[in-house]
Motif scaffolding. Structure first.
Motif, PDB file in Angstrom:
ATOM      1  N   GLU A 142      -3.730  10.648  -1.345  1.00 36.92           N
ATOM      2  CA  GLU A 142      -4.740   9.601  -1.790  1.00 36.92           C
ATOM      3  C   GLU A 142      -3.889   8.417  -2.529  1.00 36.92           C
ATOM      4  O   GLU A 142      -4.368   7.141  -2.328  1.00 36.92           O
ATOM      5  CB  GLU A 142      -5.734  10.255  -2.788  1.00 36.92           C
ATOM      6  CG  GLU A 142      -6.758  11.101  -2.043  1.00 36.92           C
ATOM      7  CD  GLU A 142      -7.480  10.668  -1.061  1.00 36.92           C
ATOM      8  OE1 GLU A 142      -7.870   9.377  -0.945  1.00 36.92           O
ATOM      9  OE2 GLU A 142      -7.644  11.373   0.296  1.00 36.92           O
ATOM     10  N   ASP A 143      -2.809   8.699  -3.141  1.00 33.05           N
ATOM     11  CA  ASP A 143      -2.034   7.454  -3.909  1.00 33.05           C
ATOM     12  C   ASP A 143      -1.547   6.729  -2.778  1.00 33.05           C
ATOM     13  O   ASP A 143      -1.422   5.490  -2.884  1.00 33.05           O
ATOM     14  CB  ASP A 143      -1.067   8.146  -4.740  1.00 33.05           C
ATOM     15  CG  ASP A 143      -1.672   8.778  -5.741  1.00 33.05           C
ATOM     16  OD1 ASP A 143      -2.911   8.445  -6.225  1.00 33.05           O
ATOM     17  OD2 ASP A 143      -1.113  10.042  -6.308  1.00 33.05           O
ATOM     18  N   VAL A 144      -0.947   7.104  -1.873  1.00 31.81           N
ATOM     19  CA  VAL A 144      -0.389   6.591  -0.950  1.00 31.81           C
ATOM     20  C   VAL A 144      -1.357   5.767  -0.015  1.00 31.81           C
ATOM     21  O   VAL A 144      -1.115   4.626   0.296  1.00 31.81           O
ATOM     22  CB  VAL A 144       0.488   7.606   0.326  1.00 31.81           C
ATOM     23  CG1 VAL A 144       0.889   6.709   1.493  1.00 31.81           C
ATOM     24  CG2 VAL A 144       1.641   8.164  -0.351  1.00 31.81           C
ATOM     25  N   LEU A 145      -2.508   6.226   0.198  1.00 34.59           N
ATOM     26  CA  LEU A 145      -3.703   5.454   1.139  1.00 34.59           C
ATOM     27  C   LEU A 145      -3.966   4.332   0.150  1.00 34.59           C
ATOM     28  O   LEU A 145      -4.359   3.068   0.630  1.00 34.59           O
ATOM     29  CB  LEU A 145      -4.785   6.491   1.472  1.00 34.59           C
ATOM     30  CG  LEU A 145      -4.530   7.611   2.347  1.00 34.59           C
ATOM     31  CD1 LEU A 145      -5.741   8.289   2.373  1.00 34.59           C
ATOM     32  CD2 LEU A 145      -4.307   6.650   3.677  1.00 34.59           C
ATOM     33  N   GLU A 146      -4.064   4.480  -1.037  1.00 37.75           N
ATOM     34  CA  GLU A 146      -4.445   3.315  -2.009  1.00 37.75           C
ATOM     35  C   GLU A 146      -3.369   2.438  -2.242  1.00 37.75           C
ATOM     36  O   GLU A 146      -3.831   1.138  -1.980  1.00 37.75           O
ATOM     37  CB  GLU A 146      -4.706   3.977  -3.443  1.00 37.75           C
ATOM     38  CG  GLU A 146      -5.097   2.877  -4.306  1.00 37.75           C
ATOM     39  CD  GLU A 146      -5.517   3.276  -5.953  1.00 37.75           C
ATOM     40  OE1 GLU A 146      -5.762   2.701  -6.712  1.00 37.75           O
ATOM     41  OE2 GLU A 146      -5.411   4.772  -5.946  1.00 37.75           O
ATOM     42  N   ALA A 147      -2.274   2.744  -2.167  1.00 41.16           N
ATOM     43  CA  ALA A 147      -1.062   1.851  -2.141  1.00 41.16           C
ATOM     44  C   ALA A 147      -0.970   0.960  -0.791  1.00 41.16           C
ATOM     45  O   ALA A 147      -1.020  -0.415  -0.682  1.00 41.16           O
ATOM     46  CB  ALA A 147       0.161   2.563  -2.292  1.00 41.16           C
ATOM     47  N   LEU A 148      -1.142   1.555   0.255  1.00 44.63           N
ATOM     48  CA  LEU A 148      -1.345   0.843   1.394  1.00 44.63           C
ATOM     49  C   LEU A 148      -2.551  -0.117   1.661  1.00 44.63           C
ATOM     50  O   LEU A 148      -2.338  -1.162   2.290  1.00 44.63           O
ATOM     51  CB  LEU A 148      -1.394   1.748   2.693  1.00 44.63           C
ATOM     52  CG  LEU A 148      -0.017   2.624   3.113  1.00 44.63           C
ATOM     53  CD1 LEU A 148      -0.382   3.737   4.047  1.00 44.63           C
ATOM     54  CD2 LEU A 148       0.945   1.709   3.617  1.00 44.63           C
ATOM     55  N   SER A 149      -3.723   0.191   1.229  1.00 48.04           N
ATOM     56  CA  SER A 149      -4.774  -0.257   1.383  1.00 48.04           C
ATOM     57  C   SER A 149      -4.768  -1.751   0.579  1.00 48.04           C
ATOM     58  O   SER A 149      -5.557  -2.521   0.766  1.00 48.04           O
ATOM     59  CB  SER A 149      -6.120   0.431   0.873  1.00 48.04           C
ATOM     60  OG  SER A 149      -6.081   0.665  -0.341  1.00 48.04           O
ATOM     61  N   THR A 150      -4.070  -2.200  -0.340  1.00 56.00           N
ATOM     62  CA  THR A 150      -3.936  -3.056  -1.076  1.00 56.00           C
ATOM     63  C   THR A 150      -3.019  -4.221  -0.226  1.00 56.00           C
ATOM     64  O   THR A 150      -3.214  -5.379  -0.370  1.00 56.00           O
ATOM     65  CB  THR A 150      -3.025  -3.075  -2.328  1.00 56.00           C
ATOM     66  OG1 THR A 150      -1.571  -2.776  -1.905  1.00 56.00           O
ATOM     67  CG2 THR A 150      -3.558  -2.015  -3.256  1.00 56.00           C
ATOM     68  N   PHE A 151      -2.702  -3.681   0.830  1.00 49.35           N
ATOM     69  CA  PHE A 151      -1.969  -4.766   1.814  1.00 49.35           C
ATOM     70  C   PHE A 151      -2.756  -5.078   2.958  1.00 49.35           C
ATOM     71  O   PHE A 151      -3.025  -6.102   3.614  1.00 49.35           O
ATOM     72  CB  PHE A 151      -0.581  -4.351   2.337  1.00 49.35           C
ATOM     73  CG  PHE A 151       0.330  -4.144   1.076  1.00 49.35           C
ATOM     74  CD1 PHE A 151       1.354  -5.333   1.017  1.00 49.35           C
ATOM     75  CD2 PHE A 151       0.461  -3.120   0.420  1.00 49.35           C
ATOM     76  CE1 PHE A 151       2.103  -5.068  -0.166  1.00 49.35           C
ATOM     77  CE2 PHE A 151       1.328  -2.920  -0.549  1.00 49.35           C
ATOM     78  CZ  PHE A 151       2.137  -3.966  -0.818  1.00 49.35           C
ATOM     79  N   ALA A 152      -3.455  -3.811   3.792  1.00 42.92           N
ATOM     80  CA  ALA A 152      -4.185  -4.120   4.770  1.00 42.92           C
ATOM     81  C   ALA A 152      -5.043  -3.056   5.199  1.00 42.92           C
ATOM     82  O   ALA A 152      -4.844  -1.606   4.522  1.00 42.92           O
ATOM     83  CB  ALA A 152      -3.288  -4.353   6.046  1.00 42.92           C
ATOM     84  N   GLU A 153      -5.821  -2.961   5.991  1.00 42.30           N
ATOM     85  CA  GLU A 153      -6.773  -1.747   6.243  1.00 42.30           C
ATOM     86  C   GLU A 153      -5.761  -0.463   6.898  1.00 42.30           C
ATOM     87  O   GLU A 153      -4.902  -0.732   7.737  1.00 42.30           O
ATOM     88  CB  GLU A 153      -7.835  -2.015   7.441  1.00 42.30           C
ATOM     89  CG  GLU A 153      -8.628  -0.928   7.886  1.00 42.30           C
ATOM     90  CD  GLU A 153      -9.669  -1.299   8.920  1.00 42.30           C
ATOM     91  OE1 GLU A 153     -10.471  -0.269   9.373  1.00 42.30           O
ATOM     92  OE2 GLU A 153      -9.789  -2.504   9.228  1.00 42.30           O
ATOM     93  N   VAL A 154      -6.000   0.410   6.434  1.00 40.84           N
ATOM     94  CA  VAL A 154      -5.261   1.879   6.767  1.00 40.84           C
ATOM     95  C   VAL A 154      -5.933   2.514   8.154  1.00 40.84           C
ATOM     96  O   VAL A 154      -7.157   2.823   8.007  1.00 40.84           O
ATOM     97  CB  VAL A 154      -5.070   2.637   5.874  1.00 40.84           C
ATOM     98  CG1 VAL A 154      -4.175   3.887   6.227  1.00 40.84           C
ATOM     99  CG2 VAL A 154      -4.399   1.951   4.286  1.00 40.84           C
ATOM    100  N   THR A 155      -5.171   2.899   9.029  1.00 43.67           N
ATOM    101  CA  THR A 155      -5.547   3.694  10.087  1.00 43.67           C
ATOM    102  C   THR A 155      -4.593   4.963  10.106  1.00 43.67           C
ATOM    103  O   THR A 155      -3.497   4.845   9.864  1.00 43.67           O
ATOM    104  CB  THR A 155      -5.433   2.897  11.637  1.00 43.67           C
ATOM    105  OG1 THR A 155      -6.148   1.759  11.494  1.00 43.67           O
ATOM    106  CG2 THR A 155      -5.736   3.776  12.493  1.00 43.67           C
TER     107      THR A 155
END
Length: 291
Positions: free
Chosen positions: A266-279
């Motif tokens: 969840e921490d990794v997904l949150e970090a990525l989502s600050t840059f763009a939509e995550v797939t």
């Protein structure tokens, strides 16, 4: 089945390359790349039917030229066809879409017209189309092999040699920050010298310790050494690392791919989502933990 009623359907998965080295050769069957990547469950599906006056190719309902797929078609059939492709991966962003489109079309053609070609023969035709058009150098073999393929010797079967990083199924989280032209990089001599040196070193290191964690670390080192990453890509990679995950740049694309264990997902997904939509995609191999 008559030609008029022939319909062929097939799917080919996408492939994200972590690092690579280009190997030139006058024989297109031996030309290609070595390196390592992950094969994902997203890709391109193709439906092939007989055409009318000329071959027509569409992607997600839009007519496209699709040079690599068109070259593949010309190699194995001598009649016009209609190819309808649908994609579950981004195009031009480091997911091996050109290879997936051509590979799925090859299998669909073989099905539709009962060509009687083996998988190796289909892969060879797609490989030749890829290297001839400069759209890729090793995605086809990786997509055919599956899992986390290590391309040890370049080229298509029987010349290319592949192995795998043994791993249970896992997830790869991706963000797309833009496009990067494969051809523009492959045609830049300065970039290629840096890439080949870094890719050669990474492959040796991976073969001495073939784990997913080592693959991700070597991919990140490769990205930083080659100088292909934008500031935003580097920022996203560092943000994932700070969150406890592992990330690198998809080659060749303005895309970041990451993986993590369950405790920090969840921490990794949150970090990525600050840059763009995550797939999120799945990487599946035959290896599974017992139990």
């Amino acid at each position: 089945m008559s030609i008029e009623s022939s319909v062929g359907k097939a799917f080919a998965p996408g492939h994200i390359t972590g690092f690579f080295e280009i190997h030139d050769d006058p024989d297109p069957r031996r030309k290609g790349s070595t390196g390592c990547g992950v094969v994902i469950d997203g890709g391109i599906a193709a439906i092939v039917t007989p055409g009318e006056e000329k071959t027509e190719i569409s992607l997600d309902g839009v007519s496209v030229n699709a040079d690599t797929t068109r070259s593949l078609i010309e190699q194995i059939v001598d009649l016009p066809v209609h190819v309808e492709c649908t994609s579950s991966i981004p195009i031009g962003c480091g997911f091996g879409a050109s290879a997936a489109g051509a590979l799925s079309t090859a299998y669909a053609l073989n099905d539709a017209f009962s060509l009687g070609l083996t998988s190796n023969q289909l892969v060879e035709a797609v490989h030749i189309a890829e290297v001839s058009n400069g759209s890729g150098m090793g995605d086809v073999e990786a997509q055919y092999f599956g899992g986390v393929p290590i391309r040890k010797v370049p080229g298509c079967p029987p010349y290319g040699v592949l192995d795998r990083v043994p791993s249970p199924s896992f997830e790869v989280h991706c963000i797309v920050l833009g496009e990067l032209s494969t051809g523009s990089v492959l045609n830049d001599g300065g970039f290629m010298r840096e890439i080949n040196s870094a890719g050669r070193s990474a492959l040796r290191s991976l073969l001495s310790r073939p784990t997913i964690a080592n693959f991700m670390e070597l991919s990140k080192q490769f990205t930083l050494k080659c100088g292909l990453a934008s500031d935003r890509v580097i920022d996203a990679i560092e943000a994932v690392g700070a969150a406890g995950g592992m990330a690198s740049q998809a080659m060749l694309g303005e895309t970041v791919f990451a993986c993590s264990d369950g405790s920090v997902k969840e921490d990794v997904l949150e970090a990525l989502s600050t840059f763009a939509e995550v797939t999120t995609y799945n990487v599946t191999s035959c290896y599974q933990h017992p139990g």
